[in-house]
Motif scaffolding. Structure first.
Motif, PDB file in Angstrom:
ATOM      1  N   PRO A 189      44.634  38.949  37.553  1.00  0.00           N
ATOM      2  CA  PRO A 189      43.629  38.111  38.202  1.00  0.00           C
ATOM      3  C   PRO A 189      42.242  38.755  38.155  1.00  0.00           C
ATOM      4  CG  PRO A 189      45.510  38.511  39.664  1.00  0.00           C
ATOM      5  CD  PRO A 189      45.687  39.382  38.464  1.00  0.00           C
ATOM      6  N   ALA A 190      41.209  37.931  38.170  1.00  0.00           N
ATOM      7  CA  ALA A 190      39.827  38.408  38.123  1.00  0.00           C
ATOM      8  C   ALA A 190      39.501  39.339  39.283  1.00  0.00           C
ATOM      9  CB  ALA A 190      38.871  37.226  38.103  1.00  0.00           C
ATOM     10  N   ALA A 191      40.114  39.134  40.429  1.00  0.00           N
ATOM     11  CA  ALA A 191      39.851  40.001  41.584  1.00  0.00           C
ATOM     12  C   ALA A 191      40.294  41.440  41.309  1.00  0.00           C
ATOM     13  CB  ALA A 191      40.573  39.464  42.817  1.00  0.00           C
ATOM     14  N   ILE A 192      41.271  41.621  40.448  1.00  0.00           N
ATOM     15  CA  ILE A 192      41.771  42.960  40.122  1.00  0.00           C
ATOM     16  C   ILE A 192      40.945  43.611  39.008  1.00  0.00           C
ATOM     17  CG2 ILE A 192      43.751  44.199  39.141  1.00  0.00           C
ATOM     18  CD1 ILE A 192      45.551  42.332  40.749  1.00  0.00           C
ATOM     19  N   THR A 193      40.564  42.836  37.999  1.00  0.00           N
ATOM     20  CA  THR A 193      39.820  43.396  36.870  1.00  0.00           C
ATOM     21  C   THR A 193      38.309  43.401  37.087  1.00  0.00           C
ATOM     22  OG1 THR A 193      39.726  41.241  35.772  1.00  0.00           O
ATOM     23  CG2 THR A 193      41.598  42.684  35.225  1.00  0.00           C
ATOM     24  N   GLY A 194      37.825  42.559  37.992  1.00  0.00           N
ATOM     25  CA  GLY A 194      36.395  42.394  38.208  1.00  0.00           C
ATOM     26  C   GLY A 194      35.612  43.675  38.438  1.00  0.00           C
ATOM     27  N   PRO A 195      36.075  44.574  39.321  1.00  0.00           N
ATOM     28  CA  PRO A 195      35.297  45.796  39.559  1.00  0.00           C
ATOM     29  C   PRO A 195      35.052  46.618  38.290  1.00  0.00           C
ATOM     30  CG  PRO A 195      36.924  45.515  41.291  1.00  0.00           C
ATOM     31  CD  PRO A 195      37.213  44.470  40.255  1.00  0.00           C
ATOM     32  N   LEU A 196      36.042  46.701  37.403  1.00  0.00           N
ATOM     33  CA  LEU A 196      35.843  47.463  36.162  1.00  0.00           C
ATOM     34  C   LEU A 196      34.965  46.697  35.180  1.00  0.00           C
ATOM     35  CD1 LEU A 196      39.354  49.047  35.560  1.00  0.00           C
ATOM     36  CD2 LEU A 196      37.349  50.078  36.579  1.00  0.00           C
ATOM     37  N   LEU A 197      35.175  45.393  35.098  1.00  0.00           N
ATOM     38  CA  LEU A 197      34.355  44.582  34.196  1.00  0.00           C
ATOM     39  C   LEU A 197      32.882  44.646  34.595  1.00  0.00           C
ATOM     40  CD1 LEU A 197      36.675  41.464  33.802  1.00  0.00           C
ATOM     41  CD2 LEU A 197      36.318  43.321  32.156  1.00  0.00           C
ATOM     42  N   GLN A 198      32.594  44.675  35.891  1.00  0.00           N
ATOM     43  CA  GLN A 198      31.207  44.767  36.365  1.00  0.00           C
ATOM     44  C   GLN A 198      30.561  46.093  35.974  1.00  0.00           C
ATOM     45  OE1 GLN A 198      31.517  43.988  40.566  1.00  0.00           O
ATOM     46  NE2 GLN A 198      31.667  41.774  40.261  1.00  0.00           N
ATOM     47  N   MET A 199      31.368  47.114  35.757  1.00  0.00           N
ATOM     48  CA  MET A 199      30.856  48.421  35.324  1.00  0.00           C
ATOM     49  C   MET A 199      30.742  48.518  33.806  1.00  0.00           C
ATOM     50  SD  MET A 199      32.862  51.159  37.614  1.00  0.00           S
ATOM     51  CE  MET A 199      33.292  50.787  39.281  1.00  0.00           C
ATOM     52  N   GLY A 200      31.163  47.478  33.107  1.00  0.00           N
ATOM     53  CA  GLY A 200      31.094  47.508  31.651  1.00  0.00           C
ATOM     54  C   GLY A 200      32.327  48.091  30.983  1.00  0.00           C
ATOM     55  N   ILE A 201      33.439  48.177  31.718  1.00  0.00           N
ATOM     56  CA  ILE A 201      34.700  48.668  31.158  1.00  0.00           C
ATOM     57  C   ILE A 201      35.578  47.459  30.872  1.00  0.00           C
ATOM     58  CG2 ILE A 201      36.777  50.044  31.561  1.00  0.00           C
ATOM     59  CD1 ILE A 201      35.058  51.765  33.486  1.00  0.00           C
ATOM     60  N   GLY A 202      35.945  47.260  29.623  1.00  0.00           N
ATOM     61  CA  GLY A 202      36.815  46.155  29.264  1.00  0.00           C
ATOM     62  C   GLY A 202      38.229  46.405  29.755  1.00  0.00           C
ATOM     63  N   VAL A 203      38.905  45.358  30.183  1.00  0.00           N
ATOM     64  CA  VAL A 203      40.287  45.453  30.647  1.00  0.00           C
ATOM     65  C   VAL A 203      41.094  44.405  29.897  1.00  0.00           C
ATOM     66  CG1 VAL A 203      41.858  45.319  32.611  1.00  0.00           C
ATOM     67  CG2 VAL A 203      39.526  46.179  32.945  1.00  0.00           C
ATOM     68  N   GLU A 204      42.132  44.851  29.210  1.00  0.00           N
ATOM     69  CA  GLU A 204      42.992  43.942  28.451  1.00  0.00           C
ATOM     70  C   GLU A 204      44.435  44.150  28.874  1.00  0.00           C
ATOM     71  OE1 GLU A 204      42.049  41.611  26.316  1.00  0.00           O
ATOM     72  OE2 GLU A 204      39.927  42.159  26.416  1.00  0.00           O
TER      73      GLU A 204
END
Length: 150
Positions: free
Chosen positions: A103-118
């Protein structure tokens, strides 16, 4: 399944995986692990996909909480998580036998820092990690063993 016959002993390489195990540099692990191309193999305290949280992803990516500094605004900084200079470009999550999207709530903090999550199956994550690692990319992978991951 054997992934490759040759590996660079200086780099952490997924050499095989199967039911209930992951093999890195020909060492077998019967539990979830996370690691980068260089450095130690860490036990990941996640037993199934539903255990993955924003906090467990931050741990894997090496993100730490910074205490509030009331004067940080003077330097344009603030409190909260900070992206370290050696942070990964991408964090690969092997979710077991099947792919499960996070879910976006779990990946969002890293994505906001510019770290891709796959998130992908463990098999796909292992193969993708080996390719990115061989290309010299800053990648970190967290793998659940092949099992049902509900």
């Amino acid at each position: 399944m054997q992934l490759q016959s040759e590996s660079n002993p200086a780099l952490n390489t997924v050499t095989a995986y199967g039911k209930d195990y992951i093999e890195i540099n020909e060492v077998t692990y019967g539990h979830a692990v996370y690691f980068a191309p260089e450095g130690p193999i860490h036990t990941w305290e996640v037993h199934r996909f539903s255990d993955i949280t924003a906090a467990t992803l931050k741990l894997v990516a090496g993100i730490v909480e910074v205490p509030a500094d009331p004067m940080a605004f003077l330097d344009g900084g603030g409190s909260g998580p900070r992206k370290p200079p050696d942070a990964p470009e991408v964090l690969l999550i092997g979710t077991g036998t099947a792919q499960h999207l996070l879910p976006a709530a779990i990946t969002g903090p890293l994505l906001q820092m510019g770290i891709g999550v796959e998130a992908m199956s463990t098999q796909a994550a292992a193969r993708t990690y080996n390719i990115l690692m061989a290309e010299g990319r800053r990648v970190v992978v967290a793998l659940l063993p092949l099992q049902e991951t509900a």
